[in-house]
Design a protein around this motif. Structure first.
Motif, PDB file in Angstrom:
ATOM      1  N   LEU A 210       0.897  -1.272   0.074  1.00  0.00           N
ATOM      2  CA  LEU A 210       0.098   0.083  -0.087  1.00  0.00           C
ATOM      3  C   LEU A 210       0.922   1.373  -0.143  1.00  0.00           C
ATOM      4  O   LEU A 210       0.679   2.249  -0.742  1.00  0.00           O
ATOM      5  CB  LEU A 210      -0.763   0.109   1.265  1.00  0.00           C
ATOM      6  CG  LEU A 210      -1.918   1.300   1.251  1.00  0.00           C
ATOM      7  CD1 LEU A 210      -2.749   1.418   0.016  1.00  0.00           C
ATOM      8  CD2 LEU A 210      -2.461   1.124   2.758  1.00  0.00           C
ATOM      9  N   LEU A 211       1.969   1.172   0.855  1.00  0.00           N
ATOM     10  CA  LEU A 211       2.659   2.439   1.047  1.00  0.00           C
ATOM     11  C   LEU A 211       3.678   2.921  -0.167  1.00  0.00           C
ATOM     12  O   LEU A 211       3.832   3.981  -0.481  1.00  0.00           O
ATOM     13  CB  LEU A 211       3.485   2.313   2.243  1.00  0.00           C
ATOM     14  CG  LEU A 211       2.890   2.515   3.496  1.00  0.00           C
ATOM     15  CD1 LEU A 211       3.757   2.417   4.731  1.00  0.00           C
ATOM     16  CD2 LEU A 211       1.728   3.610   3.777  1.00  0.00           C
ATOM     17  N   SER A 212       3.792   1.848  -1.170  1.00  0.00           N
ATOM     18  CA  SER A 212       4.604   1.883  -2.405  1.00  0.00           C
ATOM     19  C   SER A 212       3.930   2.104  -3.591  1.00  0.00           C
ATOM     20  O   SER A 212       4.241   2.490  -4.774  1.00  0.00           O
ATOM     21  CB  SER A 212       5.549   0.677  -2.768  1.00  0.00           C
ATOM     22  OG  SER A 212       6.283   0.370  -1.612  1.00  0.00           O
ATOM     23  N   THR A 213       2.248   2.080  -3.337  1.00  0.00           N
ATOM     24  CA  THR A 213       1.572   2.359  -4.343  1.00  0.00           C
ATOM     25  C   THR A 213       1.084   3.847  -4.582  1.00  0.00           C
ATOM     26  O   THR A 213       0.760   4.517  -3.580  1.00  0.00           O
ATOM     27  CB  THR A 213       0.019   1.592  -3.982  1.00  0.00           C
ATOM     28  OG1 THR A 213       0.519   0.210  -3.940  1.00  0.00           O
ATOM     29  CG2 THR A 213      -0.954   1.737  -5.476  1.00  0.00           C
ATOM     30  N   GLN A 214       1.286   4.454  -5.573  1.00  0.00           N
ATOM     31  CA  GLN A 214       1.145   5.665  -5.853  1.00  0.00           C
ATOM     32  C   GLN A 214      -0.316   6.279  -5.774  1.00  0.00           C
ATOM     33  O   GLN A 214      -1.196   5.408  -6.020  1.00  0.00           O
ATOM     34  CB  GLN A 214       1.585   6.336  -7.010  1.00  0.00           C
ATOM     35  CG  GLN A 214       2.989   6.269  -7.328  1.00  0.00           C
ATOM     36  CD  GLN A 214       3.684   6.482  -8.544  1.00  0.00           C
ATOM     37  OE1 GLN A 214       3.031   7.369  -9.535  1.00  0.00           O
ATOM     38  NE2 GLN A 214       4.823   6.041  -9.104  1.00  0.00           N
ATOM     39  N   ASP A 215      -0.739   7.238  -5.235  1.00  0.00           N
ATOM     40  CA  ASP A 215      -1.985   7.749  -5.077  1.00  0.00           C
ATOM     41  C   ASP A 215      -2.746   7.691  -6.441  1.00  0.00           C
ATOM     42  O   ASP A 215      -3.951   7.330  -6.615  1.00  0.00           O
ATOM     43  CB  ASP A 215      -1.970   9.330  -4.606  1.00  0.00           C
ATOM     44  CG  ASP A 215      -1.691   9.258  -3.162  1.00  0.00           C
ATOM     45  OD1 ASP A 215      -1.374   8.548  -2.435  1.00  0.00           O
ATOM     46  OD2 ASP A 215      -1.404  10.532  -2.644  1.00  0.00           O
ATOM     47  N   LYS A 216      -1.964   8.215  -7.646  1.00  0.00           N
ATOM     48  CA  LYS A 216      -2.685   8.058  -8.817  1.00  0.00           C
ATOM     49  C   LYS A 216      -2.905   6.974  -9.377  1.00  0.00           C
ATOM     50  O   LYS A 216      -3.845   6.565 -10.123  1.00  0.00           O
ATOM     51  CB  LYS A 216      -1.912   8.900  -9.824  1.00  0.00           C
ATOM     52  CG  LYS A 216      -0.409   8.375 -10.057  1.00  0.00           C
ATOM     53  CD  LYS A 216       0.555   9.210 -11.136  1.00  0.00           C
ATOM     54  CE  LYS A 216       1.848   8.632 -11.366  1.00  0.00           C
ATOM     55  NZ  LYS A 216       2.394   9.422 -12.440  1.00  0.00           N
ATOM     56  N   GLN A 217      -2.155   5.885  -9.069  1.00  0.00           N
ATOM     57  CA  GLN A 217      -2.282   4.504  -9.329  1.00  0.00           C
ATOM     58  C   GLN A 217      -3.682   3.920  -8.405  1.00  0.00           C
ATOM     59  O   GLN A 217      -4.515   3.122  -9.224  1.00  0.00           O
ATOM     60  CB  GLN A 217      -1.485   3.560  -8.761  1.00  0.00           C
ATOM     61  CG  GLN A 217      -0.134   3.933  -9.636  1.00  0.00           C
ATOM     62  CD  GLN A 217       1.161   2.697  -9.260  1.00  0.00           C
ATOM     63  OE1 GLN A 217       1.473   2.871  -8.107  1.00  0.00           O
ATOM     64  NE2 GLN A 217       1.585   2.128 -10.133  1.00  0.00           N
ATOM     65  N   ILE A 218      -4.049   4.204  -7.373  1.00  0.00           N
ATOM     66  CA  ILE A 218      -5.060   3.945  -6.610  1.00  0.00           C
ATOM     67  C   ILE A 218      -6.304   4.538  -7.219  1.00  0.00           C
ATOM     68  O   ILE A 218      -7.239   3.833  -7.416  1.00  0.00           O
ATOM     69  CB  ILE A 218      -4.922   4.356  -5.144  1.00  0.00           C
ATOM     70  CG1 ILE A 218      -3.702   3.704  -4.531  1.00  0.00           C
ATOM     71  CG2 ILE A 218      -6.106   4.089  -4.442  1.00  0.00           C
ATOM     72  CD1 ILE A 218      -3.560   4.037  -2.879  1.00  0.00           C
ATOM     73  N   GLN A 219      -6.323   5.812  -7.500  1.00  0.00           N
ATOM     74  CA  GLN A 219      -7.255   6.288  -8.043  1.00  0.00           C
ATOM     75  C   GLN A 219      -7.428   5.769  -9.292  1.00  0.00           C
ATOM     76  O   GLN A 219      -8.835   5.486  -9.671  1.00  0.00           O
ATOM     77  CB  GLN A 219      -6.997   7.996  -8.382  1.00  0.00           C
ATOM     78  CG  GLN A 219      -7.963   8.708  -8.978  1.00  0.00           C
ATOM     79  CD  GLN A 219      -7.865  10.139  -8.699  1.00  0.00           C
ATOM     80  OE1 GLN A 219      -7.115  10.799  -8.008  1.00  0.00           O
ATOM     81  NE2 GLN A 219      -8.626  10.973  -9.707  1.00  0.00           N
TER      82      GLN A 219
END
Length: 300
Positions: free
Chosen positions: A129-138
């Motif tokens: 989770l902490l390595s996943t970029q915000d834009k990737q989650i969105q």
């Protein structure tokens, strides 16, 4: 007295349903025809979307193919034409609501009312989770979940008017069971499964029994989206097998498709085993793939 009668009726329906399920194990369900139906498939430029398009093309459906990859969707369209289908291919970014609505209006104006909608487009980020970029989650939620809302809102009104249609949600076993380092993906697929179940119930409540719904929930598929997947218990599925099972499920109006079928047994264990036992089962299953953990790519 009315309550007692309703309970007896419920018990009768449950018994009948079990008997019906047993009969279907022996006698194959009748398959419907999709010849001439206008079928829209998102994410049709590769993988399951492409192979599902081929299956519909073989059955003389009229295809509308969407994908972000122009080269990929045109390749799919060309092969479907070789199979004898009428095909319309477009570049559509399913993460953008306005683009979906605009493309949908063009389809309705130039081609006609979509009667089978296959929400297949999906993205994945293999990382903690902490390595996943915000834009990737969105982006994951925009494509894997929200796009289903926009496409369905665009094409469902015509289906409801005719009380005829089929809405397909390509989800994942990860929409029922979680896997480490796929937090955003599993969360989005849980939402997609919830969308399918809620929509199914809503259509029933509205009396629209002519509109069918199907949700596909496979384990890892050998499409290259996830690098080097493997598990001690679950096979890595070949895309052509999954596409054939999906088309078969659609033709038989199957509501939920688990591939392989023993995923249903795993779901049962999820509900009855104590927490400690579930942790041990997950370790024993030993699901592995390449992922970014602590900002570094490695096999977990």
């Amino acid at each position: 007295m009315n309550l007692i009668l309703e309970l007896l009726r419920l018990v009768g329906i449950i018994i009948y349903s079990y008997l019906e399920a047993c009969v279907k194990l022996v006698i194959p369900a009748k398959r419907k025809s999709v010849s001439g139906e206008i079928v829209l498939i998102t994410g049709a430029g590769h993988g399951i979307g492409r192979l599902t398009a081929y299956e519909f093309a073989k059955r003389q459906s009229k295809l509308v193919l969407w994908d972000l990859n122009k080269h990929g969707v045109e390749e799919t369209a060309e092969e479907c034409r070789n199979l004898g289908a009428t095909v319309h291919a477009s570049v559509v970014d399913c993460s953008v609501r306005e683009e979906i609505y605009s493309a949908a209006e063009k389809v309705k104006r130039d081609i006609g009312d979509v009667s089978i909608l296959v929400n297949n487009a999906g993205v994945i980020a293999t990382a903690d989770l902490l390595s996943t970029q915000d834009k990737q989650i969105q982006k994951t939620f925009e494509v894997n979940v929200l796009a289903h809302y926009w496409t369905t809102k665009a094409f469902l009104p015509a289906m409801m008017k005719k009380n005829h249609g089929h809405i397909v949600t390509v989800a994942s076993a990860g929409g029922h069971l979680t896997v480490p380092f796929l937090v955003s993906y599993c969360s989005s697929k849980f939402a997609a499964v919830g969308f399918h179940k809620s929509l199914t119930q809503e259509l029933s409540a509205l009396g629209k029994d002519g509109i069918k719904t199907t949700c596909l929930c496979p384990v890892f598929i050998n499409t290259g989206f996830v690098k080097n997947p493997r598990s001690r218990l679950s096979p890595i599925l070949e895309p052509d097998i999954v596409a054939k099972k999906l088309i078969n499920g659609i033709l038989c109006n199957q509501n939920m498709i688990f591939i392989p079928s023993f995923v249903k047994f795993r779901l049962l264990l999820e509900r009855i085993l104590p927490e400690r036992a579930l942790v041990a089962l997950n370790k024993f299953t030993n699901v592995k793939f390449d992922a970014i953990v602590g900002s570094k790519r490695k096999e977990h």
